[in-house]
Design a protein around this motif. Structure first.
Motif, PDB file in Angstrom:
ATOM      1  N   LEU A   2     -42.146  73.725 127.159  1.00  0.00           N
ATOM      2  CA  LEU A   2     -43.473  73.110 127.221  1.00  0.00           C
ATOM      3  C   LEU A   2     -44.206  73.476 128.497  1.00  0.00           C
ATOM      4  O   LEU A   2     -45.430  73.524 128.495  1.00  0.00           O
ATOM      5  CB  LEU A   2     -43.371  71.591 127.095  1.00  0.00           C
ATOM      6  CG  LEU A   2     -43.053  71.066 125.699  1.00  0.00           C
ATOM      7  CD1 LEU A   2     -42.928  69.550 125.726  1.00  0.00           C
ATOM      8  CD2 LEU A   2     -44.086  71.491 124.692  1.00  0.00           C
ATOM      9  N   TYR A   5     -46.378  76.445 127.917  1.00  0.00           N
ATOM     10  CA  TYR A   5     -47.410  76.387 126.901  1.00  0.00           C
ATOM     11  C   TYR A   5     -48.837  76.490 127.414  1.00  0.00           C
ATOM     12  O   TYR A   5     -49.633  77.201 126.829  1.00  0.00           O
ATOM     13  CB  TYR A   5     -47.262  75.176 125.970  1.00  0.00           C
ATOM     14  CG  TYR A   5     -48.014  75.506 124.741  1.00  0.00           C
ATOM     15  CD1 TYR A   5     -47.458  76.343 123.799  1.00  0.00           C
ATOM     16  CD2 TYR A   5     -49.343  75.174 124.601  1.00  0.00           C
ATOM     17  CE1 TYR A   5     -48.181  76.802 122.728  1.00  0.00           C
ATOM     18  CE2 TYR A   5     -50.075  75.623 123.531  1.00  0.00           C
ATOM     19  CZ  TYR A   5     -49.488  76.427 122.609  1.00  0.00           C
ATOM     20  OH  TYR A   5     -50.209  76.902 121.568  1.00  0.00           O
ATOM     21  N   PRO A   6     -49.217  75.818 128.484  1.00  0.00           N
ATOM     22  CA  PRO A   6     -50.628  75.887 128.892  1.00  0.00           C
ATOM     23  C   PRO A   6     -51.034  77.177 129.609  1.00  0.00           C
ATOM     24  O   PRO A   6     -52.125  77.274 130.122  1.00  0.00           O
ATOM     25  CB  PRO A   6     -50.790  74.676 129.805  1.00  0.00           C
ATOM     26  CG  PRO A   6     -49.442  74.345 130.278  1.00  0.00           C
ATOM     27  CD  PRO A   6     -48.478  74.844 129.238  1.00  0.00           C
ATOM     28  N   ARG A  13     -48.121  81.815 125.330  1.00  0.00           N
ATOM     29  CA  ARG A  13     -48.305  80.616 124.498  1.00  0.00           C
ATOM     30  C   ARG A  13     -47.678  80.798 123.120  1.00  0.00           C
ATOM     31  O   ARG A  13     -47.012  79.901 122.600  1.00  0.00           O
ATOM     32  CB  ARG A  13     -49.786  80.273 124.379  1.00  0.00           C
ATOM     33  CG  ARG A  13     -50.411  79.830 125.690  1.00  0.00           C
ATOM     34  CD  ARG A  13     -51.771  79.206 125.492  1.00  0.00           C
ATOM     35  NE  ARG A  13     -52.709  79.994 124.721  1.00  0.00           N
ATOM     36  CZ  ARG A  13     -53.560  80.889 125.234  1.00  0.00           C
ATOM     37  NH1 ARG A  13     -53.574  81.112 126.543  1.00  0.00           N
ATOM     38  NH2 ARG A  13     -54.405  81.552 124.467  1.00  0.00           N
ATOM     39  N   LYS A  34     -42.665  64.335 121.466  1.00  0.00           N
ATOM     40  CA  LYS A  34     -43.300  64.963 122.632  1.00  0.00           C
ATOM     41  C   LYS A  34     -43.775  66.385 122.309  1.00  0.00           C
ATOM     42  O   LYS A  34     -44.902  66.773 122.639  1.00  0.00           O
ATOM     43  CB  LYS A  34     -42.288  64.992 123.779  1.00  0.00           C
ATOM     44  CG  LYS A  34     -42.807  65.494 125.085  1.00  0.00           C
ATOM     45  CD  LYS A  34     -41.707  65.393 126.139  1.00  0.00           C
ATOM     46  CE  LYS A  34     -42.173  65.830 127.492  1.00  0.00           C
ATOM     47  NZ  LYS A  34     -41.106  65.702 128.498  1.00  0.00           N
ATOM     48  N   VAL A  35     -42.934  67.146 121.646  1.00  0.00           N
ATOM     49  CA  VAL A  35     -43.258  68.541 121.333  1.00  0.00           C
ATOM     50  C   VAL A  35     -44.390  68.631 120.316  1.00  0.00           C
ATOM     51  O   VAL A  35     -45.345  69.395 120.500  1.00  0.00           O
ATOM     52  CB  VAL A  35     -41.999  69.279 120.829  1.00  0.00           C
ATOM     53  CG1 VAL A  35     -42.352  70.652 120.293  1.00  0.00           C
ATOM     54  CG2 VAL A  35     -40.964  69.394 121.945  1.00  0.00           C
ATOM     55  N   LYS A  37     -46.688  66.435 119.643  1.00  0.00           N
ATOM     56  CA  LYS A  37     -47.933  65.978 120.278  1.00  0.00           C
ATOM     57  C   LYS A  37     -48.547  67.104 121.115  1.00  0.00           C
ATOM     58  O   LYS A  37     -49.750  67.370 121.028  1.00  0.00           O
ATOM     59  CB  LYS A  37     -47.647  64.757 121.145  1.00  0.00           C
ATOM     60  CG  LYS A  37     -48.858  64.185 121.816  1.00  0.00           C
ATOM     61  CD  LYS A  37     -48.491  62.958 122.630  1.00  0.00           C
ATOM     62  CE  LYS A  37     -49.700  62.409 123.345  1.00  0.00           C
ATOM     63  NZ  LYS A  37     -49.371  61.218 124.141  1.00  0.00           N
ATOM     64  N   LYS A  38     -47.720  67.764 121.905  1.00  0.00           N
ATOM     65  CA  LYS A  38     -48.200  68.847 122.765  1.00  0.00           C
ATOM     66  C   LYS A  38     -48.741  70.011 121.934  1.00  0.00           C
ATOM     67  O   LYS A  38     -49.818  70.547 122.229  1.00  0.00           O
ATOM     68  CB  LYS A  38     -47.058  69.325 123.663  1.00  0.00           C
ATOM     69  CG  LYS A  38     -47.436  70.390 124.645  1.00  0.00           C
ATOM     70  CD  LYS A  38     -48.268  69.841 125.752  1.00  0.00           C
ATOM     71  CE  LYS A  38     -48.331  70.822 126.896  1.00  0.00           C
ATOM     72  NZ  LYS A  38     -49.031  70.280 128.034  1.00  0.00           N
ATOM     73  N   LEU A  41     -52.135  69.295 120.348  1.00  0.00           N
ATOM     74  CA  LEU A  41     -53.241  69.314 121.311  1.00  0.00           C
ATOM     75  C   LEU A  41     -53.893  70.696 121.385  1.00  0.00           C
ATOM     76  O   LEU A  41     -55.045  70.829 121.783  1.00  0.00           O
ATOM     77  CB  LEU A  41     -52.758  68.927 122.710  1.00  0.00           C
ATOM     78  CG  LEU A  41     -52.470  67.464 122.976  1.00  0.00           C
ATOM     79  CD1 LEU A  41     -51.855  67.298 124.366  1.00  0.00           C
ATOM     80  CD2 LEU A  41     -53.731  66.638 122.852  1.00  0.00           C
ATOM     81  N   HIS A  42     -53.152  71.711 120.993  1.00  0.00           N
ATOM     82  CA  HIS A  42     -53.625  73.087 121.129  1.00  0.00           C
ATOM     83  C   HIS A  42     -53.951  73.749 119.794  1.00  0.00           C
ATOM     84  O   HIS A  42     -54.040  74.976 119.718  1.00  0.00           O
ATOM     85  CB  HIS A  42     -52.578  73.907 121.891  1.00  0.00           C
ATOM     86  CG  HIS A  42     -52.357  73.404 123.271  1.00  0.00           C
ATOM     87  ND1 HIS A  42     -53.201  73.694 124.314  1.00  0.00           N
ATOM     88  CD2 HIS A  42     -51.421  72.580 123.780  1.00  0.00           C
ATOM     89  CE1 HIS A  42     -52.773  73.080 125.409  1.00  0.00           C
ATOM     90  NE2 HIS A  42     -51.697  72.402 125.106  1.00  0.00           N
TER      91      HIS A  42
END
Length: 65
Positions: A2, A5-6, A13, A34-35, A37-38, A41-42
């Motif tokens: 994670l 990722y950003p 990515r 958690k994964v 959700k992250k 977001l993208h």
């Protein structure tokens, strides 16, 4: 994964998302809430959407938790 990722680099990515799907498939578990959700977001990241969708599919199918 994670933490990667950003990143600005779309290749990083895509690979990070793909790796999260592999973890789910190979090990059958990860921090699913958690994964997911992250990754969600993208979903507007047009350069990585295919990898994100693939990872989410793998997580849904193979991750127990």
């Amino acid at each position: 994964m994670l933490v990667f990722y950003p990143r600005k680099n779309p290749s990083v990515r895509r690979v990070a998302a793909t790796c999260l799907g592999h973890v789910a498939r190979i090990h059958g578990r990860l921090e699913k809430d958690k994964v997911v959700k992250k990754l969600r977001l993208h979903m507007s990241d047009h350069e990585s959407i295919g990898s994100i969708e693939g990872a989410l599919d793998d997580i849904e199918m193979f991750a127990k938790r």
